[in-house]
Design a protein around this motif. Structure first.
Motif, PDB file in Angstrom:
ATOM      1  N   ALA A 180       8.367  48.450   6.313  1.00 46.88           N
ATOM      2  CA  ALA A 180       8.270  47.000   6.195  1.00 46.88           C
ATOM      3  C   ALA A 180       7.031  46.525   6.954  1.00 46.88           C
ATOM      4  N   PHE A 181       6.314  45.572   6.353  1.00 45.46           N
ATOM      5  CA  PHE A 181       5.123  44.980   6.942  1.00 45.46           C
ATOM      6  C   PHE A 181       5.391  43.484   7.117  1.00 45.46           C
ATOM      7  N   ASP A 182       5.423  43.017   8.357  1.00 49.81           N
ATOM      8  CA  ASP A 182       5.651  41.600   8.623  1.00 49.81           C
ATOM      9  C   ASP A 182       4.342  40.934   9.031  1.00 49.81           C
ATOM     10  N   TYR A 183       4.153  39.687   8.562  1.00 46.09           N
ATOM     11  CA  TYR A 183       2.888  38.974   8.741  1.00 46.09           C
ATOM     12  C   TYR A 183       3.130  37.631   9.435  1.00 46.09           C
ATOM     13  N   PRO A 184       2.962  37.551  10.749  1.00 50.40           N
ATOM     14  CA  PRO A 184       3.175  36.289  11.455  1.00 50.40           C
ATOM     15  C   PRO A 184       2.139  35.215  11.110  1.00 50.40           C
ATOM     16  N   ASP A 185       0.969  35.624  10.590  1.00 49.46           N
ATOM     17  CA  ASP A 185      -0.131  34.683  10.385  1.00 49.46           C
ATOM     18  C   ASP A 185      -0.537  34.539   8.919  1.00 49.46           C
ATOM     19  N   GLY A 186       0.390  34.766   8.008  1.00 44.25           N
ATOM     20  CA  GLY A 186       0.063  34.665   6.591  1.00 44.25           C
ATOM     21  C   GLY A 186      -0.544  33.318   6.232  1.00 44.25           C
ATOM     22  N   VAL A 187      -1.445  33.331   5.250  1.00 40.54           N
ATOM     23  CA  VAL A 187      -2.171  32.124   4.851  1.00 40.54           C
ATOM     24  C   VAL A 187      -1.492  31.477   3.649  1.00 40.54           C
ATOM     25  N   PRO A 188      -1.030  30.228   3.764  1.00 43.42           N
ATOM     26  CA  PRO A 188      -0.447  29.535   2.602  1.00 43.42           C
ATOM     27  C   PRO A 188      -1.508  29.315   1.534  1.00 43.42           C
ATOM     28  N   GLN A 189      -1.096  29.343   0.285  1.00 44.22           N
ATOM     29  CA  GLN A 189      -2.041  29.131  -0.811  1.00 44.22           C
ATOM     30  C   GLN A 189      -2.447  27.668  -0.929  1.00 44.22           C
ATOM     31  N   SER A 190      -1.589  26.763  -0.508  1.00 45.43           N
ATOM     32  CA  SER A 190      -1.908  25.344  -0.468  1.00 45.43           C
ATOM     33  C   SER A 190      -0.915  24.671   0.475  1.00 45.43           C
ATOM     34  N   ALA A 191      -1.167  23.398   0.767  1.00 46.37           N
ATOM     35  CA  ALA A 191      -0.322  22.693   1.732  1.00 46.37           C
ATOM     36  C   ALA A 191       1.129  22.597   1.286  1.00 46.37           C
ATOM     37  N   ASP A 192       1.362  22.521  -0.024  1.00 41.08           N
ATOM     38  CA  ASP A 192       2.729  22.372  -0.518  1.00 41.08           C
ATOM     39  C   ASP A 192       3.262  23.624  -1.208  1.00 41.08           C
ATOM     40  N   ALA A 193       2.544  24.739  -1.097  1.00 37.90           N
ATOM     41  CA  ALA A 193       2.977  25.979  -1.748  1.00 37.90           C
ATOM     42  C   ALA A 193       4.099  26.642  -0.960  1.00 37.90           C
ATOM     43  N   SER A 194       5.009  27.308  -1.660  1.00 37.11           N
ATOM     44  CA  SER A 194       6.100  28.030  -1.008  1.00 37.11           C
ATOM     45  C   SER A 194       5.548  29.201  -0.205  1.00 37.11           C
ATOM     46  N   ASN A 195       6.253  29.545   0.895  1.00 32.80           N
ATOM     47  CA  ASN A 195       5.808  30.667   1.726  1.00 32.80           C
ATOM     48  C   ASN A 195       5.943  32.011   1.027  1.00 32.80           C
ATOM     49  N   ILE A 196       6.609  32.077  -0.113  1.00 27.80           N
ATOM     50  CA  ILE A 196       6.695  33.352  -0.829  1.00 27.80           C
ATOM     51  C   ILE A 196       5.342  33.735  -1.418  1.00 27.80           C
ATOM     52  N   TYR A 197       4.377  32.801  -1.404  1.00 24.02           N
ATOM     53  CA  TYR A 197       3.043  33.087  -1.933  1.00 24.02           C
ATOM     54  C   TYR A 197       1.994  33.255  -0.839  1.00 24.02           C
ATOM     55  N   ASN A 198       2.412  33.295   0.423  1.00 23.36           N
ATOM     56  CA  ASN A 198       1.461  33.500   1.515  1.00 23.36           C
ATOM     57  C   ASN A 198       0.691  34.800   1.318  1.00 23.36           C
ATOM     58  N   ARG A 199      -0.567  34.810   1.772  1.00 25.23           N
ATOM     59  CA  ARG A 199      -1.398  36.013   1.705  1.00 25.23           C
ATOM     60  C   ARG A 199      -1.753  36.452   3.116  1.00 25.23           C
ATOM     61  N   ALA A 200      -1.772  37.772   3.362  1.00 25.80           N
ATOM     62  CA  ALA A 200      -2.092  38.268   4.697  1.00 25.80           C
ATOM     63  C   ALA A 200      -3.028  39.480   4.656  1.00 25.80           C
ATOM     64  N   ILE A 201      -2.702  40.473   3.814  1.00 27.26           N
ATOM     65  CA  ILE A 201      -3.507  41.692   3.802  1.00 27.26           C
ATOM     66  C   ILE A 201      -3.728  42.185   2.372  1.00 27.26           C
ATOM     67  N   LYS A 202      -4.640  43.156   2.262  1.00 26.62           N
ATOM     68  CA  LYS A 202      -4.812  43.941   1.045  1.00 26.62           C
ATOM     69  C   LYS A 202      -4.670  45.409   1.450  1.00 26.62           C
ATOM     70  N   LEU A 203      -3.698  46.091   0.883  1.00 23.58           N
ATOM     71  CA  LEU A 203      -3.500  47.515   1.135  1.00 23.58           C
ATOM     72  C   LEU A 203      -4.346  48.298   0.136  1.00 23.58           C
ATOM     73  N   ARG A 204      -5.261  49.135   0.645  1.00 24.07           N
ATOM     74  CA  ARG A 204      -6.194  49.853  -0.225  1.00 24.07           C
ATOM     75  C   ARG A 204      -5.792  51.316  -0.436  1.00 24.07           C
ATOM     76  N   SER A 205      -5.226  51.938   0.607  1.00 20.65           N
ATOM     77  CA  SER A 205      -4.786  53.321   0.458  1.00 20.65           C
ATOM     78  C   SER A 205      -3.699  53.640   1.473  1.00 20.65           C
ATOM     79  N   PHE A 206      -2.952  54.698   1.187  1.00 20.14           N
ATOM     80  CA  PHE A 206      -1.793  55.076   1.993  1.00 20.14           C
ATOM     81  C   PHE A 206      -1.743  56.601   2.058  1.00 20.14           C
ATOM     82  N   ARG A 207      -1.445  57.122   3.251  1.00 18.80           N
ATOM     83  CA  ARG A 207      -1.356  58.585   3.417  1.00 18.80           C
ATOM     84  C   ARG A 207      -0.398  58.913   4.554  1.00 18.80           C
TER      85      ARG A 207
END
Length: 207
Positions: A176-203
């Motif tokens: 699980a990846f939790d994001y305390p500082d996610g960026v809202p898409q707009s002032a009235d947008a739901s938090n389910i659309y917050n953006r925080a990171i881009k995962l590029r690769s995993f190993r």
């Protein structure tokens, strides 16, 4: 039988039937209201839709993975990562798989490890004028294993150990990846659309 006599004999029956129907409708409304107030749903559904205590709706999905391989979370790895991406992710694009909401999850089946695992992830922060860094709290099978701060938009490699104690006796690894500082898409947008990171690769590598 005269009409007056007929109506006298049938009116009580009609009234009785009407009362019974009204009572049945009232009982049905009470049942529907009770279900609406306390629906019989599973915990994941309740947390996401009713209590709104998570932005990550659990999906019954498990990806297959063999330690020692790097998996791309960009467009070229879309097919391989589909099963791993449980919730909280958008579809892979050229610069990686973007997080959605306040939490993202990966789940994969693993052969039983003899010891712990070293995770190596390539990540990039979602930066806005009001947000120049992103904090990430990473957990494995419910145990916190790493905290990181990503600054700037350039990709960063994050490496940490997943102890054997959180893997023993488990057929899957749920990260699980939790994001305390996610960026809202707009002032009235739901938090389910917050953006925080881009995962590029995993190993993962055995210790």
């Amino acid at each position: 039988m005269r009409w007056s006599e007929l109506t006298k004999s049938t009116t009580p029956a009609i009234l009785s039937g009407g009362y019974a129907l009204a009572g049945a409708l009232a009982a049905a409304e009470i049942v529907i209201l009770a279900l609406a107030l306390s629906p019989n749903v599973n915990d994941d559904y309740r947390a996401y839709y009713i209590d709104k205590t998570t932005t990550c709706l659990n999906r019954d999905s498990v990806g297959r993975y063999t330690p020692g391989r790097t998996v791309s979370f960009r467009s070229d790895g879309a097919r391989e990562t589909t099963g791993m991406r449980v919730c909280g992710w958008s579809g892979p694009v050229a610069d990686g798989t973007h997080s959605l909401g306040e939490r993202s999850r990966l789940r994969l089946a693993l052969p039983p490890p003899r010891d712990g695992l070293r995770a190596t992830l390539e990540l990039a922060a979602v930066i806005r004028p009001s947000r120049t860094s992103q904090r990430i709290v990473i957990s494995a099978n419910g145990t916190e294993v790493h905290r990181a701060i990503l600054s700037g938009a350039a990709p960063t490699t994050v490496s940490f150990v997943i102890p054997h104690t959180v893997l023993a006796g488990r057929a899957t690894l749920d990260m699980a990846f939790d994001y305390p500082d996610g960026v809202p898409q707009s002032a009235d947008a739901s938090n389910i659309y917050n953006r925080a990171i881009k995962l590029r690769s995993f190993r993962l590598d055995a210790l």
